[in-house]
Write an enzyme that holds these catalytic residues in place. Structure first.
Site, PDB file in Angstrom:
ATOM      1  N   LYS A 159       0.832  -1.220   0.000  1.00 13.49           N
ATOM      2  CA  LYS A 159       0.000   0.000   0.000  1.00 13.49           C
ATOM      3  C   LYS A 159       0.858   1.259   0.000  1.00 13.49           C
ATOM      4  O   LYS A 159       0.455   2.278  -0.541  1.00 13.49           O
ATOM      5  CB  LYS A 159      -0.968  -0.006   1.184  1.00 13.49           C
ATOM      6  CG  LYS A 159      -2.109  -0.992   0.998  1.00 13.49           C
ATOM      7  CD  LYS A 159      -3.275  -0.685   1.916  1.00 13.49           C
ATOM      8  CE  LYS A 159      -4.462  -1.578   1.619  1.00 13.49           C
ATOM      9  NZ  LYS A 159      -5.529  -1.461   2.600  1.00 13.49           N
ATOM     10  N   LYS A 180      -3.537 -11.260  -7.001  1.00 13.73           N
ATOM     11  CA  LYS A 180      -4.816 -11.441  -6.297  1.00 13.73           C
ATOM     12  C   LYS A 180      -5.907 -10.571  -6.921  1.00 13.73           C
ATOM     13  O   LYS A 180      -5.630  -9.437  -7.318  1.00 13.73           O
ATOM     14  CB  LYS A 180      -4.573 -11.015  -4.838  1.00 13.73           C
ATOM     15  CG  LYS A 180      -5.714 -11.237  -3.901  1.00 13.73           C
ATOM     16  CD  LYS A 180      -5.483 -10.508  -2.583  1.00 13.73           C
ATOM     17  CE  LYS A 180      -5.830  -9.038  -2.681  1.00 13.73           C
ATOM     18  NZ  LYS A 180      -6.177  -8.357  -1.434  1.00 13.73           N
ATOM     19  N   LYS A 201     -10.374  -5.349  -4.908  1.00 10.33           N
ATOM     20  CA  LYS A 201     -11.423  -4.328  -5.047  1.00 10.33           C
ATOM     21  C   LYS A 201     -10.912  -3.127  -5.810  1.00 10.33           C
ATOM     22  O   LYS A 201     -11.659  -2.421  -6.454  1.00 10.33           O
ATOM     23  CB  LYS A 201     -11.771  -3.772  -3.654  1.00 10.33           C
ATOM     24  CG  LYS A 201     -12.634  -4.600  -2.796  1.00 10.33           C
ATOM     25  CD  LYS A 201     -12.882  -3.804  -1.498  1.00 10.33           C
ATOM     26  CE  LYS A 201     -13.181  -4.711  -0.354  1.00 10.33           C
ATOM     27  NZ  LYS A 201     -12.473  -4.400   0.884  1.00 10.33           N
TER      28      LYS A 201
HETATM   29  P1  TYM Z   1     -10.721  -6.654   2.877  1.00 10.02           P
HETATM   30  O1  TYM Z   1     -11.845  -5.701   2.961  1.00 10.02           O
HETATM   31  O2  TYM Z   1      -9.576  -6.313   1.983  1.00 10.02           O
HETATM   32  O3  TYM Z   1     -11.244  -8.079   2.439  1.00 10.02           O
HETATM   33  C1  TYM Z   1     -12.276  -8.758   3.134  1.00 10.02           C
HETATM   34  C2  TYM Z   1     -11.974 -10.245   3.150  1.00 10.02           C
HETATM   35  O4  TYM Z   1     -11.864 -10.758   1.811  1.00 10.02           O
HETATM   36  C3  TYM Z   1     -10.661 -11.512   1.675  1.00 10.02           C
HETATM   37  N1  TYM Z   1     -10.181 -11.379   0.289  1.00 10.02           N
HETATM   38  C4  TYM Z   1     -10.015 -12.404  -0.560  1.00 10.02           C
HETATM   39  N2  TYM Z   1     -10.215 -13.731  -0.424  1.00 10.02           N
HETATM   40  C5  TYM Z   1      -9.972 -14.517  -1.506  1.00 10.02           C
HETATM   41  N3  TYM Z   1      -9.528 -14.045  -2.697  1.00 10.02           N
HETATM   42  C6  TYM Z   1      -9.306 -12.714  -2.883  1.00 10.02           C
HETATM   43  N4  TYM Z   1      -8.893 -12.263  -4.051  1.00 10.02           N
HETATM   44  C7  TYM Z   1      -9.559 -11.832  -1.783  1.00 10.02           C
HETATM   45  N5  TYM Z   1      -9.463 -10.482  -1.620  1.00 10.02           N
HETATM   46  C8  TYM Z   1      -9.840 -10.224  -0.342  1.00 10.02           C
HETATM   47  C9  TYM Z   1      -9.708 -10.873   2.686  1.00 10.02           C
HETATM   48  O5  TYM Z   1      -8.670 -11.763   3.018  1.00 10.02           O
HETATM   49  C10 TYM Z   1     -10.633 -10.587   3.829  1.00 10.02           C
HETATM   50  O6  TYM Z   1     -10.799 -11.732   4.633  1.00 10.02           O
HETATM   51  N6  TYM Z   1      -8.097  -5.842   6.985  1.00 10.02           N
HETATM   52  C11 TYM Z   1      -9.250  -6.531   6.486  1.00 10.02           C
HETATM   53  C12 TYM Z   1     -10.538  -6.160   7.197  1.00 10.02           C
HETATM   54  C13 TYM Z   1     -10.452  -6.332   8.674  1.00 10.02           C
HETATM   55  C14 TYM Z   1     -10.433  -7.562   9.366  1.00 10.02           C
HETATM   56  C15 TYM Z   1     -10.364  -7.217  10.740  1.00 10.02           C
HETATM   57  C16 TYM Z   1     -10.456  -8.892   8.952  1.00 10.02           C
HETATM   58  C17 TYM Z   1     -10.421  -5.330   9.593  1.00 10.02           C
HETATM   59  N7  TYM Z   1     -10.364  -5.882  10.836  1.00 10.02           N
HETATM   60  C18 TYM Z   1     -10.323  -8.214  11.715  1.00 10.02           C
HETATM   61  C19 TYM Z   1     -10.412  -9.872   9.944  1.00 10.02           C
HETATM   62  C20 TYM Z   1     -10.337  -9.542  11.306  1.00 10.02           C
HETATM   63  C21 TYM Z   1      -9.408  -6.174   5.018  1.00 10.02           C
HETATM   64  O7  TYM Z   1      -8.948  -5.189   4.553  1.00 10.02           O
HETATM   65  O8  TYM Z   1     -10.183  -7.013   4.328  1.00 10.02           O
END
Ligand code: TYM
Length: 334
Positions: free
Chosen positions: A116, A198, A201
């Site tokens: 990032k 990967k 979004k």
């Molecule tokens: P975020 O919003 O980027 O993504 C949400 C969840 O989706 C999973 N993910 C994927 N899984 C499979 N293939 C992909 N291409 C893919 N892209 C994203 C992510 O691994 C995630 O599980 N930091 C976290 C949000 C968060 C969080 C937490 C998660 C904040 N606090 C506490 C767990 C526990 C995030 O940015 O996820």
């Protein structure tokens, strides 16, 4: 959500863009399956989202859209606490305490921070670096046993474990040390345009990611354009990342194994295979989109879900935070 001796699950997603089918496959789909068996807390991580610049009105809109999407995907607010992270102030408060047990060097080494920082070189703010500590606070506040996430978040759950152990060693047993729950298949859905990366979004190429909000034609067109290879044999293998990714996506949305999908498409050409994957995903998304739209038309109902979710979350979080404040020696009155 009855309070019980059941194991606790915590997870969240950021309202920083439209969710992709990767988010569904790696996280939200799994959350839905876990909600009957565990006490689940599912948050909309808006505090995390502002570590990159957000347009305030869009952030608010996306927060509500994400809440509607969670419910439309099958998250049942009767079974889980579904809430907005910034509505429970304990997250930021615990993060401050945990900061004092976390080293700058280890935050600088986090893969997501490095990625990032490159991507947002004009805005490498303290929040971006502190992001994993806030995540640790999220998880540890609820004494979570399991954290269902995609592969990209594994490192953050590992640092959460380190921070929990550090706190417990210094101040005495306080936090449960959580485990990441990562699916064998679907935990890393790849870009349709570059299967070495990967699906994200925030990909600049709109054909790289399929969003849960994409209409039928768009979904089918994106899959038709997916990058594959020159072999023309539908099978999963390390040297066929594009086809393997499509088989994985098909298996997630069809509810079958990758081996079953391979069998179904043996002898089928790439064109027909890609169309079948597109149709299957579009069929699965249509009812979710319709339900999300219906929910968004009733903002009062959604607001009610989020405020009762925040209340439940607050109760659980307050217990842990009081314990922490007491352990570190903060004056709490006589
Ligand atoms: P975020 O919003 O980027 O993504 C949400 C969840 O989706 C999973 N993910 C994927 N899984 C499979 N293939 C992909 N291409 C893919 N892209 C994203 C992510 O691994 C995630 O599980 N930091 C976290 C949000 C968060 C969080 C937490 C998660 C904040 N606090 C506490 C767990 C526990 C995030 O940015 O996820």
């Amino acid at each position: 959500m009855e309070s019980s001796n059941r194991k606790i699950v915590y997870s969240a997603a950021q309202p920083s863009g439209n969710l992709t089918i990767g988010n569904y496959a790696g996280a939200v789909g799994n959350w839905v399956r876990m909600q009957k068996e565990y006490d689940c807390f599912y948050a909309i991580a808006d505090l995390h989202a502002i570590t990159v610049r957000q347009e305030p009105s869009e952030l608010r809109r996306r927060t509500l859209e994400l809440a509607a999407l969670y419910v439309a995907c099958g998250i049942d607010p009767e079974h889980c606490a579904l809430y907005v992270q910034s509505n429970v102030s304990a997250h930021a408060e615990l993060a401050w305490v945990l900061n004092t047990l976390t080293y700058v060097g280890e935050m600088e080494r986090m893969t997501q921070f490095k990625d990032k920082s490159q991507k947002h070189a004009d805005n490498i703010n303290m929040g971006l670096m502190d992001y994993p500590v806030l995540m640790a606070a999220d998880i540890l506040l609820y004494q979570a046993d399991y954290v269902p996430v995609g592969v990209d978040q594994k490192q953050h759950v590992e640092i959460t474990r380190d921070i929990a152990n550090r706190f417990n060693n210094r101040y005495g047993e306080t936090f449960r040390v959580p485990e990441p729950l990562i699916l064998k298949s679907g935990a890393k859905i790849m870009s349709l345009q570059d299967p070495a990366r990967k699906m994200s979004k925030s990909d600049e190429n709109p054909n790289a990611s399929v969003y849960l909000s994409d209409d039928r034609d768009t979904v089918i067109r994106k899959f038709k354009r997916a990058v594959t290879d020159s072999e023309s044999c539908v099978r999963a293998s390390a040297d066929k990342p594009g086809i393997t990714n499509l088989l994985t996506i098909y298996s997630v949305f069809k509810g079958c194994s990758v081996a079953e999908a391979e069998k179904e498409f043996s002898g089928v050409g790439y064109g027909d295979f890609k169309s079948a994957v597109g149709e299957t995903v579009a069929d699965a998304l249509a009812p979710v989109q319709a339900e999300q739209k219906r929910l968004l038309a009733d903002k009062g109902y959604l607001g009610g879900i989020l405020s009762s979710g925040a209340e439940r979350a607050f109760k659980a979080a307050r217990k842990t935070l009081s314990k922490v404040y007491c352990k570190v020696g903060f004056y709490r009155g006589e």
